[in-house]
Write a protein that holds these residues in place. Structure first.
Motif, PDB file in Angstrom:
ATOM      1  N   VAL A 134      51.864 -18.830 -24.158  1.00 27.22           N
ATOM      2  CA  VAL A 134      52.857 -19.367 -25.096  1.00 27.22           C
ATOM      3  C   VAL A 134      54.245 -18.867 -24.734  1.00 27.22           C
ATOM      4  O   VAL A 134      55.206 -19.647 -24.654  1.00 27.22           O
ATOM      5  CB  VAL A 134      52.506 -18.971 -26.547  1.00 27.22           C
ATOM      6  N   ASP A 163      63.922 -21.831 -28.343  1.00 20.40           N
ATOM      7  CA  ASP A 163      62.656 -21.448 -28.983  1.00 20.40           C
ATOM      8  C   ASP A 163      62.653 -19.964 -29.332  1.00 20.40           C
ATOM      9  O   ASP A 163      62.203 -19.571 -30.413  1.00 20.40           O
ATOM     10  CB  ASP A 163      61.474 -21.741 -28.056  1.00 20.40           C
ATOM     11  N   GLU A 218      52.766 -17.768 -32.302  1.00 15.48           N
ATOM     12  CA  GLU A 218      52.070 -19.028 -32.048  1.00 15.48           C
ATOM     13  C   GLU A 218      52.251 -20.038 -33.167  1.00 15.48           C
ATOM     14  O   GLU A 218      52.465 -21.224 -32.920  1.00 15.48           O
ATOM     15  CB  GLU A 218      50.588 -18.759 -31.822  1.00 15.48           C
ATOM     16  N   VAL A 219      52.147 -19.575 -34.414  1.00 14.47           N
ATOM     17  CA  VAL A 219      52.197 -20.516 -35.528  1.00 14.47           C
ATOM     18  C   VAL A 219      53.596 -21.073 -35.728  1.00 14.47           C
ATOM     19  O   VAL A 219      53.769 -22.147 -36.316  1.00 14.47           O
ATOM     20  CB  VAL A 219      51.679 -19.843 -36.824  1.00 14.47           C
ATOM     21  N   VAL A 231      55.284 -22.131 -33.313  1.00 13.93           N
ATOM     22  CA  VAL A 231      55.305 -23.217 -32.336  1.00 13.93           C
ATOM     23  C   VAL A 231      54.291 -24.293 -32.699  1.00 13.93           C
ATOM     24  O   VAL A 231      54.555 -25.494 -32.559  1.00 13.93           O
ATOM     25  CB  VAL A 231      55.010 -22.667 -30.922  1.00 13.93           C
ATOM     26  N   ASP A 232      53.133 -23.854 -33.192  1.00 12.05           N
ATOM     27  CA  ASP A 232      52.038 -24.768 -33.542  1.00 12.05           C
ATOM     28  C   ASP A 232      51.513 -24.397 -34.926  1.00 12.05           C
ATOM     29  O   ASP A 232      50.789 -23.405 -35.058  1.00 12.05           O
ATOM     30  CB  ASP A 232      50.917 -24.672 -32.510  1.00 12.05           C
ATOM     31  N   ALA A 269      49.144 -25.316 -36.578  1.00 10.69           N
ATOM     32  CA  ALA A 269      47.681 -25.270 -36.673  1.00 10.69           C
ATOM     33  C   ALA A 269      47.092 -24.022 -36.023  1.00 10.69           C
ATOM     34  O   ALA A 269      45.873 -23.835 -36.045  1.00 10.69           O
ATOM     35  CB  ALA A 269      47.072 -26.511 -36.026  1.00 10.69           C
ATOM     36  N   ALA A 270      47.909 -23.156 -35.463  1.00 12.85           N
ATOM     37  CA  ALA A 270      47.410 -21.957 -34.773  1.00 12.85           C
ATOM     38  C   ALA A 270      46.662 -21.042 -35.731  1.00 12.85           C
ATOM     39  O   ALA A 270      47.014 -20.918 -36.903  1.00 12.85           O
ATOM     40  CB  ALA A 270      48.569 -21.208 -34.127  1.00 12.85           C
TER      41      ALA A 270
END
Length: 258
Positions: free
Chosen positions: A21, A29, A145-146, A148-149, A151-152
């Motif tokens: 990631v 980001d 991670e979450v 960025v995504d 659903a992580a």
């Protein structure tokens, strides 16, 4: 002595997962807010990088060296804080690789003999030190991670290893509720039953001695995040968390996170 091998494997997997990631993030980001609301993604990566360097000092101490002093920690933090977000991300990957590789390089004799006194006087063996680092890395890795995504989720191997440490974590993670309650907890994947006492601020496997006045149903992964202060209204909306006679805000007041 607890076998440290599963923790070592899970820490390697957590590092590799977060690395994949981190290397994909651009400058914008890195400056976005992580799930840890007071920190950017770069801040979280910096925290994990400085933590990796400090943990390596504890590994050295556990093998016969001197434990790090507060000034050692402060020097490391100051160095990391002075870096740009791009440098923090790149150096975090390198520092965490160095720590994981150091654990993996230990001989069986070194693993058996490793003992180190941590803050608060806790004496850790190799498994204990690895579990502590896995706890920090897996949860803060999810913070990145979450962001960025959405659903992580925290990796299942880490969840299964860290569930057993939750009762000991309560003295650091939990705060006494204004109106104490006994809560019956039903968790899935893996399945488990627990009791949370928000007056004594304890989490114990199975049913408690006092009758429960409220109940919570959730996944074991969400239970781990709940104790770490990382469950929000999205878990209620998705059905991942179901409560009776206790609200999510009341739970978050007991588990504010860090």
């Amino acid at each position: 002595m607890t076998d440290p091998t599963p923790y070592m494997r899970a820490l390697r997997a957590s590092h590799d997962r977060l690395t994949s990631v981190a290397v994909s993030l651009d400058s914008d980001d890195l400056r976005k807010r992580s799930y840890a609301t007071e920190w950017s993604i770069a801040d979280v990566l910096s925290h994990l990088g400085s933590g990796a360097e400090i943990f390596e000092l504890y590994v050295n101490a556990g093998l016969g060296g001197e434990p790090p002093a507060q000034e050692d920690n402060q020097r490391i933090w100051d160095t990391w804080n002075a870096r740009s977000p791009e440098e923090q991300a790149a150096q975090s990957v390198a520092a965490n690789e160095a720590l994981v590789s150091r654990f993996e390089s230990l001989t069986p004799e070194q693993i058996d003999s490793l003992r180190v006194t941590m803050f608060g006087g806790m004496v850790m063996d190799a498994a204990g030190l690895l579990r502590m680092r896995l706890s920090e890395h897996a949860v803060h890795g999810w913070d990145v991670e979450v962001a960025v995504d959405p659903a992580a989720r925290v990796s299942q191997d880490a969840v299964e290893l860290l569930l057993g440490a939750l009762p000991q974590m309560m003295q650091w993670m939990g705060k006494k509720a204004a109106e104490p309650a006994v809560i019956a907890v039903t968790a899935t994947s893996p399945d488990g039953a627990y009791t949370i006492d928000t007056g004594g601020v304890t989490l114990t496997p199975g049913a408690g001695e006092a009758p429960a006045s409220a109940s919570v149903e959730l996944t074991s992964e969400a239970l781990l995040r709940l104790v770490y202060g990382r469950v929000d209204e999205s878990a209620v909306a998705s059905g991942e968390l179901r409560t009776e006679n206790v609200t999510l805000p009341e739970l978050r007041a007991v588990f504010p996170g860090f």
